[in-house]
Design a protein around this motif. Structure first.
Motif, PDB file in Angstrom:
ATOM      1  N   ALA A  25       2.761   9.129   3.785  1.00  0.00           N
ATOM      2  CA  ALA A  25       3.202   8.998   2.395  1.00  0.00           C
ATOM      3  C   ALA A  25       2.127   8.360   1.517  1.00  0.00           C
ATOM      4  N   VAL A  26       1.449   7.341   2.024  1.00  0.00           N
ATOM      5  CA  VAL A  26       0.395   6.671   1.253  1.00  0.00           C
ATOM      6  C   VAL A  26      -0.744   7.645   0.975  1.00  0.00           C
ATOM      7  N   TYR A  27      -1.198   8.355   1.997  1.00  0.00           N
ATOM      8  CA  TYR A  27      -2.313   9.285   1.806  1.00  0.00           C
ATOM      9  C   TYR A  27      -1.919  10.452   0.899  1.00  0.00           C
ATOM     10  N   ALA A  28      -0.740  11.010   1.111  1.00  0.00           N
ATOM     11  CA  ALA A  28      -0.266  12.112   0.273  1.00  0.00           C
ATOM     12  C   ALA A  28      -0.165  11.663  -1.182  1.00  0.00           C
ATOM     13  N   ASN A  29       0.336  10.454  -1.392  1.00  0.00           N
ATOM     14  CA  ASN A  29       0.451   9.920  -2.745  1.00  0.00           C
ATOM     15  C   ASN A  29      -0.922   9.841  -3.417  1.00  0.00           C
ATOM     16  N   LEU A  30      -1.900   9.315  -2.699  1.00  0.00           N
ATOM     17  CA  LEU A  30      -3.243   9.183  -3.267  1.00  0.00           C
ATOM     18  C   LEU A  30      -3.897  10.526  -3.536  1.00  0.00           C
ATOM     19  N   LEU A  31      -3.633  11.500  -2.695  1.00  0.00           N
ATOM     20  CA  LEU A  31      -4.229  12.828  -2.892  1.00  0.00           C
ATOM     21  C   LEU A  31      -3.722  13.504  -4.153  1.00  0.00           C
ATOM     22  N   HIS A  32      -2.541  13.110  -4.608  1.00  0.00           N
ATOM     23  CA  HIS A  32      -1.933  13.757  -5.768  1.00  0.00           C
ATOM     24  C   HIS A  32      -2.160  13.015  -7.079  1.00  0.00           C
ATOM     25  N   ARG A  33      -3.015  12.016  -7.066  1.00  0.00           N
ATOM     26  CA  ARG A  33      -3.212  11.269  -8.306  1.00  0.00           C
ATOM     27  C   ARG A  33      -4.690  10.996  -8.531  1.00  0.00           C
ATOM     28  N   ASN A  34      -5.019  10.769  -9.776  1.00  0.00           N
ATOM     29  CA  ASN A  34      -6.403  10.445 -10.125  1.00  0.00           C
ATOM     30  C   ASN A  34      -6.474   9.203 -11.011  1.00  0.00           C
ATOM     31  N   ASP A  35      -5.418   8.393 -10.967  1.00  0.00           N
ATOM     32  CA  ASP A  35      -5.361   7.216 -11.835  1.00  0.00           C
ATOM     33  C   ASP A  35      -5.788   5.932 -11.140  1.00  0.00           C
ATOM     34  N   HIS A  36      -6.253   6.016  -9.893  1.00  0.00           N
ATOM     35  CA  HIS A  36      -6.754   4.856  -9.167  1.00  0.00           C
ATOM     36  C   HIS A  36      -5.700   3.747  -9.096  1.00  0.00           C
ATOM     37  N   PRO A  37      -4.592   4.009  -8.406  1.00  0.00           N
ATOM     38  CA  PRO A  37      -3.480   3.052  -8.386  1.00  0.00           C
ATOM     39  C   PRO A  37      -3.772   1.818  -7.542  1.00  0.00           C
ATOM     40  N   THR A  38      -3.024   0.771  -7.796  1.00  0.00           N
ATOM     41  CA  THR A  38      -3.049  -0.427  -6.957  1.00  0.00           C
ATOM     42  C   THR A  38      -2.111  -0.180  -5.779  1.00  0.00           C
ATOM     43  N   ALA A  39      -2.170  -1.043  -4.790  1.00  0.00           N
ATOM     44  CA  ALA A  39      -1.264  -0.932  -3.648  1.00  0.00           C
ATOM     45  C   ALA A  39       0.191  -1.057  -4.105  1.00  0.00           C
ATOM     46  N   GLU A  40       0.424  -1.913  -5.083  1.00  0.00           N
ATOM     47  CA  GLU A  40       1.785  -2.100  -5.594  1.00  0.00           C
ATOM     48  C   GLU A  40       2.303  -0.826  -6.255  1.00  0.00           C
ATOM     49  N   GLN A  41       1.444  -0.119  -6.981  1.00  0.00           N
ATOM     50  CA  GLN A  41       1.859   1.130  -7.615  1.00  0.00           C
ATOM     51  C   GLN A  41       2.154   2.198  -6.566  1.00  0.00           C
ATOM     52  N   ILE A  42       1.341   2.235  -5.525  1.00  0.00           N
ATOM     53  CA  ILE A  42       1.587   3.190  -4.440  1.00  0.00           C
ATOM     54  C   ILE A  42       2.920   2.870  -3.764  1.00  0.00           C
ATOM     55  N   LEU A  43       3.152   1.587  -3.480  1.00  0.00           N
ATOM     56  CA  LEU A  43       4.410   1.169  -2.854  1.00  0.00           C
ATOM     57  C   LEU A  43       5.602   1.599  -3.699  1.00  0.00           C
ATOM     58  N   SER A  44       5.534   1.365  -4.981  1.00  0.00           N
ATOM     59  CA  SER A  44       6.625   1.744  -5.877  1.00  0.00           C
ATOM     60  C   SER A  44       6.875   3.248  -5.823  1.00  0.00           C
ATOM     61  N   ASP A  45       5.809   4.030  -5.838  1.00  0.00           N
ATOM     62  CA  ASP A  45       5.944   5.490  -5.787  1.00  0.00           C
ATOM     63  C   ASP A  45       6.554   5.965  -4.473  1.00  0.00           C
ATOM     64  N   ILE A  46       6.000   5.495  -3.355  1.00  0.00           N
ATOM     65  CA  ILE A  46       6.477   6.040  -2.083  1.00  0.00           C
ATOM     66  C   ILE A  46       7.862   5.525  -1.720  1.00  0.00           C
ATOM     67  N   ASN A  47       8.254   4.370  -2.230  1.00  0.00           N
ATOM     68  CA  ASN A  47       9.597   3.872  -1.945  1.00  0.00           C
ATOM     69  C   ASN A  47      10.673   4.665  -2.675  1.00  0.00           C
ATOM     70  N   GLN A  48      10.262   5.465  -3.638  1.00  0.00           N
ATOM     71  CA  GLN A  48      11.225   6.368  -4.269  1.00  0.00           C
ATOM     72  C   GLN A  48      11.640   7.460  -3.294  1.00  0.00           C
ATOM     73  N   ASP A  49      10.706   7.833  -2.386  1.00  0.00           N
ATOM     74  CA  ASP A  49      10.981   8.882  -1.406  1.00  0.00           C
ATOM     75  C   ASP A  49      11.256   8.330  -0.017  1.00  0.00           C
ATOM     76  N   VAL A  50      10.490   7.303   0.376  1.00  0.00           N
ATOM     77  CA  VAL A  50      10.612   6.702   1.716  1.00  0.00           C
ATOM     78  C   VAL A  50      10.897   5.210   1.519  1.00  0.00           C
ATOM     79  N   PRO A  51      12.143   4.838   1.299  1.00  0.00           N
ATOM     80  CA  PRO A  51      12.449   3.448   0.949  1.00  0.00           C
ATOM     81  C   PRO A  51      12.315   2.453   2.094  1.00  0.00           C
TER      82      PRO A  51
END
Length: 138
Positions: A25-51
């Motif tokens: 989920a972390v790698y897939a999330n990063l592959l789909h974005r170009n905004d250079h997220p923080t770990a907290e932003q990644i966590l927020s995104d992936i917890n929407q799908d994998v809580p």
């Protein structure tokens, strides 16, 4: 979608990483974005799908991905570490107003002359960070 998921699994396996749902989920999330997220932003995104992910799990996944060269850390402001799945050489632009970060192609800058560095320093890589105001904030 299945082909993309299979490709991600294959990439992780090629790098000898165990494929866990959170690491995927972390790698897939990063592959789909170009905004250079923080770990907290990644966590927020992936917890929407994998809580089931925690901050520690995301940091562990990011560290493993970074160690095998699939992700790079980007530090453009004090105390804030961002992540990028674009590991090809490139530079960054950071807007001082809205803090957006954009990639700048490597070829944008002519090769830098690093010959002026003091003796004893052996440069291995460099990256240019351009700061200013983006067109949306002007």
């Amino acid at each position: 979608m299945k082909k993309e998921a299979d490709a991600i699994v294959n990439i992780l396996k090629e790098k000898k990483l165990r494929v866990t749902p959170q690491r995927f989920a972390v790698y897939a999330n990063l592959l789909h974005r170009n905004d250079h997220p923080t770990a907290e932003q990644i966590l927020s995104d992936i917890n929407q799908d994998v809580p089931t992910s925690s901050q520690a799990t995301v940091y562990t996944a990011l560290q493993a991905l970074r160690q095998v060269g699939l992700v790079r850390e980007v530090v453009l402001e004090p105390g804030v570490c961002r992540y990028d799945a674009n590991v090809e050489p490139h530079h960054h632009f950071r807007c001082r107003c809205c803090c957006v970060i954009e990639d700048i192609p490597w070829e944008t800058f002519q090769s830098l002359d690093l010959g002026g560095l003091r003796p004893g320093i052996t440069p291995e890589r460099y990256e240019v960070t351009v700061e200013g105001i983006c067109d949306r904030c002007q």
